[in-house]
Design a protein around this motif. Structure first.
Motif, PDB file in Angstrom:
ATOM      1  N   ALA A 276      -7.265  26.811 -46.777  1.00 60.75           N
ATOM      2  CA  ALA A 276      -7.382  25.967 -45.585  1.00 60.75           C
ATOM      3  C   ALA A 276      -6.184  26.175 -44.679  1.00 60.75           C
ATOM      4  CB  ALA A 276      -7.483  24.500 -45.989  1.00 60.75           C
ATOM      5  N   SER A 277      -6.434  26.169 -43.372  1.00 58.27           N
ATOM      6  CA  SER A 277      -5.346  26.308 -42.400  1.00 58.27           C
ATOM      7  C   SER A 277      -4.460  25.067 -42.427  1.00 58.27           C
ATOM      8  CB  SER A 277      -5.914  26.519 -40.995  1.00 58.27           C
ATOM      9  OG  SER A 277      -6.697  25.396 -40.603  1.00 58.27           O
ATOM     10  N   VAL A 278      -3.231  25.230 -41.958  1.00 52.77           N
ATOM     11  CA  VAL A 278      -2.251  24.147 -41.960  1.00 52.77           C
ATOM     12  C   VAL A 278      -2.038  23.645 -40.533  1.00 52.77           C
ATOM     13  CG1 VAL A 278       0.142  23.522 -42.475  1.00 52.77           C
ATOM     14  CG2 VAL A 278      -1.087  25.124 -43.965  1.00 52.77           C
ATOM     15  N   GLN A 279      -1.979  22.327 -40.390  1.00 60.56           N
ATOM     16  CA  GLN A 279      -1.707  21.740 -39.071  1.00 60.56           C
ATOM     17  C   GLN A 279      -0.208  21.749 -38.832  1.00 60.56           C
ATOM     18  OE1 GLN A 279      -3.868  18.137 -37.656  1.00 60.56           O
ATOM     19  NE2 GLN A 279      -1.835  17.227 -37.466  1.00 60.56           N
ATOM     20  N   VAL A 280       0.204  22.333 -37.722  1.00 56.99           N
ATOM     21  CA  VAL A 280       1.621  22.503 -37.433  1.00 56.99           C
ATOM     22  C   VAL A 280       2.232  21.273 -36.771  1.00 56.99           C
ATOM     23  CG1 VAL A 280       3.267  23.821 -36.039  1.00 56.99           C
ATOM     24  CG2 VAL A 280       1.469  25.009 -37.296  1.00 56.99           C
ATOM     25  N   ASP A 281       1.492  20.671 -35.831  1.00 54.56           N
ATOM     26  CA  ASP A 281       2.036  19.580 -35.017  1.00 54.56           C
ATOM     27  C   ASP A 281       1.101  18.382 -35.103  1.00 54.56           C
ATOM     28  OD1 ASP A 281       2.900  17.854 -32.944  1.00 54.56           O
ATOM     29  OD2 ASP A 281       3.776  19.550 -31.866  1.00 54.56           O
TER      30      ASP A 281
ATOM     31  N   THR B 128      -1.293  29.843 -36.954  1.00 53.60           N
ATOM     32  CA  THR B 128      -0.133  28.957 -36.949  1.00 53.60           C
ATOM     33  C   THR B 128       0.655  29.140 -35.659  1.00 53.60           C
ATOM     34  OG1 THR B 128       0.013  29.061 -39.362  1.00 53.60           O
ATOM     35  CG2 THR B 128       1.972  28.318 -38.186  1.00 53.60           C
ATOM     36  N   ALA B 129       0.833  30.392 -35.249  1.00 52.17           N
ATOM     37  CA  ALA B 129       1.546  30.675 -34.003  1.00 52.17           C
ATOM     38  C   ALA B 129       0.771  30.156 -32.799  1.00 52.17           C
ATOM     39  CB  ALA B 129       1.771  32.181 -33.877  1.00 52.17           C
ATOM     40  N   LYS B 130      -0.550  30.256 -32.841  1.00 52.09           N
ATOM     41  CA  LYS B 130      -1.381  29.761 -31.736  1.00 52.09           C
ATOM     42  C   LYS B 130      -1.240  28.246 -31.590  1.00 52.09           C
ATOM     43  CE  LYS B 130      -4.512  29.865 -28.490  1.00 52.09           C
ATOM     44  NZ  LYS B 130      -4.226  30.482 -27.184  1.00 52.09           N
ATOM     45  N   GLN B 131      -1.167  27.541 -32.700  1.00 51.01           N
ATOM     46  CA  GLN B 131      -0.998  26.086 -32.643  1.00 51.01           C
ATOM     47  C   GLN B 131       0.327  25.732 -31.961  1.00 51.01           C
ATOM     48  OE1 GLN B 131      -2.266  23.441 -36.008  1.00 51.01           O
ATOM     49  NE2 GLN B 131      -2.351  25.380 -37.105  1.00 51.01           N
ATOM     50  N   ARG B 132       1.372  26.453 -32.318  1.00 48.96           N
ATOM     51  CA  ARG B 132       2.687  26.179 -31.697  1.00 48.96           C
ATOM     52  C   ARG B 132       2.623  26.416 -30.196  1.00 48.96           C
ATOM     53  NH1 ARG B 132       4.875  29.138 -36.344  1.00 48.96           N
ATOM     54  NH2 ARG B 132       5.713  27.643 -37.851  1.00 48.96           N
ATOM     55  N   GLU B 133       1.926  27.480 -29.805  1.00 46.68           N
ATOM     56  CA  GLU B 133       1.802  27.814 -28.381  1.00 46.68           C
ATOM     57  C   GLU B 133       1.077  26.709 -27.622  1.00 46.68           C
ATOM     58  OE1 GLU B 133      -1.188  30.670 -25.901  1.00 46.68           O
ATOM     59  OE2 GLU B 133      -0.195  31.579 -27.637  1.00 46.68           O
ATOM     60  N   VAL B 134      -0.047  26.248 -28.169  1.00 47.81           N
ATOM     61  CA  VAL B 134      -0.824  25.204 -27.499  1.00 47.81           C
ATOM     62  C   VAL B 134      -0.059  23.883 -27.493  1.00 47.81           C
ATOM     63  CG1 VAL B 134      -2.963  23.857 -27.568  1.00 47.81           C
ATOM     64  CG2 VAL B 134      -3.024  26.318 -28.034  1.00 47.81           C
ATOM     65  N   ALA B 135       0.630  23.578 -28.589  1.00 44.04           N
ATOM     66  CA  ALA B 135       1.404  22.335 -28.660  1.00 44.04           C
ATOM     67  C   ALA B 135       2.497  22.316 -27.597  1.00 44.04           C
ATOM     68  CB  ALA B 135       2.006  22.179 -30.047  1.00 44.04           C
ATOM     69  N   ALA B 136       3.116  23.466 -27.346  1.00 43.85           N
ATOM     70  CA  ALA B 136       4.170  23.548 -26.330  1.00 43.85           C
ATOM     71  C   ALA B 136       3.603  23.263 -24.941  1.00 43.85           C
ATOM     72  CB  ALA B 136       4.822  24.930 -26.360  1.00 43.85           C
ATOM     73  N   VAL B 137       2.433  23.797 -24.650  1.00 43.88           N
ATOM     74  CA  VAL B 137       1.787  23.555 -23.360  1.00 43.88           C
ATOM     75  C   VAL B 137       1.437  22.069 -23.226  1.00 43.88           C
ATOM     76  CG1 VAL B 137      -0.206  24.094 -21.911  1.00 43.88           C
ATOM     77  CG2 VAL B 137       0.876  25.898 -23.266  1.00 43.88           C
ATOM     78  N   LEU B 138       0.997  21.480 -24.341  1.00 43.92           N
ATOM     79  CA  LEU B 138       0.651  20.059 -24.354  1.00 43.92           C
ATOM     80  C   LEU B 138       1.896  19.212 -24.100  1.00 43.92           C
ATOM     81  CD1 LEU B 138      -1.847  18.218 -24.899  1.00 43.92           C
ATOM     82  CD2 LEU B 138      -1.084  18.095 -27.278  1.00 43.92           C
ATOM     83  N   ASP B 139       3.023  19.612 -24.694  1.00 40.56           N
ATOM     84  CA  ASP B 139       4.287  18.898 -24.491  1.00 40.56           C
ATOM     85  C   ASP B 139       4.702  18.898 -23.026  1.00 40.56           C
ATOM     86  OD1 ASP B 139       4.559  18.212 -27.115  1.00 40.56           O
ATOM     87  OD2 ASP B 139       5.898  19.874 -27.636  1.00 40.56           O
ATOM     88  N   ARG B 140       4.424  19.988 -22.349  1.00 41.22           N
ATOM     89  CA  ARG B 140       4.795  20.092 -20.936  1.00 41.22           C
ATOM     90  C   ARG B 140       3.792  19.384 -20.037  1.00 41.22           C
ATOM     91  NH1 ARG B 140       5.809  25.519 -22.628  1.00 41.22           N
ATOM     92  NH2 ARG B 140       3.922  26.271 -21.561  1.00 41.22           N
ATOM     93  N   GLU B 141       2.799  18.761 -20.665  1.00 37.20           N
ATOM     94  CA  GLU B 141       1.769  17.990 -19.962  1.00 37.20           C
ATOM     95  C   GLU B 141       1.010  18.844 -18.946  1.00 37.20           C
ATOM     96  OE1 GLU B 141       3.603  14.504 -18.346  1.00 37.20           O
ATOM     97  OE2 GLU B 141       3.942  13.607 -20.318  1.00 37.20           O
ATOM     98  N   GLU B 142       0.844  20.110 -19.276  1.00 38.78           N
ATOM     99  CA  GLU B 142       0.123  21.015 -18.391  1.00 38.78           C
ATOM    100  C   GLU B 142      -1.379  20.970 -18.636  1.00 38.78           C
ATOM    101  OE1 GLU B 142       1.851  24.836 -18.925  1.00 38.78           O
ATOM    102  OE2 GLU B 142       3.833  24.235 -18.190  1.00 38.78           O
TER     103      GLU B 142
END
Length: 339
Positions: free
Chosen positions: A232-237, A257-271
Motif C-alpha cells: 500500500a502507498s504511504v500518505q506523506v502529508d 511519494t515525490a508527487k504527493q510532496r509536489e502537490v502538497a507544496a502547491v496546496l500550501d501556497r494556496e494555488e
C-alpha cells in the motif's frame, strides 16, 4: 463440472440483481476493465464492469457502444465520485440504458444518486464501514460492495474478513452485499456466500486473463509476484488526504511519494483548492497505470494489484477462470455439507 447447485443457490439473489448467470463481478480496473475484458466476463456468465476512471463523456460513450457490440449480456459502469463531469457521465450511461452504475471513490455528491436512479439504473455503492453502508442504503443504493484492504488499487484501512464479520450479519439478510478484496479462490467465495453475501467481486484474478489487453510485461510481473509484493502507498502529508493504493512495489511507488510532496507544496501556497489537489493525484495514478498496463513500463508505471496476486500464475481465458472459481466453491460447499 458445469452445474453448481449449491453455489448457484447461495448466489441466486445476486445473480438475479445483476442479470448474470453467476454473481461474480469484475472489479473496475482502469485501462484493464475495457470492452474486451468486460464483454468476455459477461459472456462467460459473470458481470463485467467498465472502469470509467478519468475518461471524458465522449470516451465513455464510445467504450459502452463498443462493449455492446461484443456482448448482449448485462454489464455495468464504474464512475468515480470526484470526476468533474460525473453528471455528464451519468447521462451517457442513461443514453445507453446501462442497467447498473457503480459509484466509487467516496460519498456520492448531492444529486448523483437521484440522477442515476431516475434514469432507470440500479446503483451499487462501495461501503468501507457499517455506518456508511447503512447511510448509502437509506440514500437509495440498491446494493453495496464491501472491499477490504487486501484489494488492488484504491483501498480502505480494514481487512475484508473483518468488514465481512461487521457488515454481513447486520445488512446481508435484507440487502444485497457483495464482498471484494483478496479473493483468489472459490473456497473463499463459498465462505462469504455462507455468511450471507449476495456475491463477490474480483479484480486481480481477471487482470491477466487471455482477453485482458494488458501488456505482456505487465502480466509477467503479476506471474512473478507474491502476496507480500503488493504493498500500500504511504500518505506523506496529513493535510492532503490521499486514499492509499495497493500495487506491486517498483520505482513508480517511490515516484508517487515525490508527487504527493509536489502537490502538497502547491496546496500550501494556496494555488489550488483541496478538491483540485486530490484530482491531480487521481490523474497521476491514471497516467502511471497506463504506462504499466498499455506501454509495459513495469518499472515506472503503476502495477496495481491485490494481495491475491500470488495466486495468479498464468494467462487463462476468462471462461476458465470463472469455471474454476465456481468448481472450487461448489467443492468446498459439498465438503462442508458432508462433515
Amino acid at each position: 463440472m458445469s452445474s453448481y447447485p449449491k453455489t448457484s443457490a447461495l448466489m441466486a439473489r445476486g445473480s438475479e440483481f445483476l442479470g448474470s448467470e453467476h454473481a461474480i463481478m469484475c472489479g473496475a480496473m482502469s485501462w484493464v476493465s475495457e470492452r474486451n475484458l468486460v464483454s468476455a466476463i459477461s459472456n462467460a456468465g459473470g458481470f463485467g464492469v467498465i472502469a470509467c476512471g478519468a475518461m471524458t463523456p465522449e470516451l465513455l460513450d464510445s467504450e459502452i457502444a463498443e462493449t455492446k457490440k461484443l456482448t448482449g449480456k448485462p454489464f455495468g459502469v464504474n464512475l468515480i465520485t470526484m470526476h468533474p463531469d460525473l453528471f455528464d457521465l451519468i447521462d451517457v450511461c442513461a443514453r445507453h440504458e446501462v442497467g447498473h452504475v457503480v459509484l466509487a471513490g467516496g460519498l456520492p455528491p448531492k444529486g448523483s444518486v437521484d440522477a442515476i436512479k431516475q434514469k432507470g439504473a440500479k446503483l451499487i455503492a462501495f461501503a468501507p464501514m457499517l455506518a456508511l453502508g447503512k447511510k448509502l442504503l437509506r440514500s437509495g443504493a440498491d446494493a453495496l460492495v464491501i472491499e477490504g484492504m487486501e484489494a488492488g488499487g484504491h483501498i480502505g484501512p480494514v481487512s475484508t474478513s473483518v468488514l465481512a464479520q461487521e457488515i454481513l450479519p447486520e445488512l446481508a439478510a435484507e440487502n444485497l452485499v457483495f464482498v471484494a478484496g483478496g479473493i483468489g479462490r472459490g473456497d473463499m467465495i463459498a465462505g462469504y456466500l455462507e455468511m450471507g453475501a449476495a456475491g463477490v467481486q474480483l479484480g486481480t484474478r481477471f487482470a491477466c486473463a487471455t482477453e485482458s489487453i494488458a501488456h505482456p510485461d505487465f502480466k509477467k510481473a503479476f506471474f512473478r509476484a507474491s502476496a507480500r509484493d503488493a504493498v500500500a502507498s504511504v500518505q506523506v502529508d496529513a493535510r492532503l488526504p490521499v486514499i492509499p493504493v495497493r500495487a506491486l512495489k517498483n520505482k513508480g511507488t517511490e515516484e508517487f511519494t515525490a508527487k504527493q510532496r509536489e502537490v502538497a507544496a502547491v496546496l500550501d501556497r494556496e494555488e489550488i483548492a483541496m478538491a483540485e489537489a486530490q484530482l491531480q493525484i487521481e490523474h497521476y495514478w491514471a497516467g502511471a497505470l497506463r504506462r504499466a498496463v498499455i506501454d509495459g513500463d513495469v518499472e515506472n508505471g503503476s502495477l496495481m494489484a491485490g494481495q491475491s496476486v500470488g495466486m495468479v500464475k498464468a494467462e487463462e481465458p476468462v471462461a476458465d477462470i470463472i469455471a474454476g472459481l465456481m468448481q472450487e466453491s461448489e467443492a468446498a460447499l459439498t465438503l462442508r455439507n458432508r462433515v
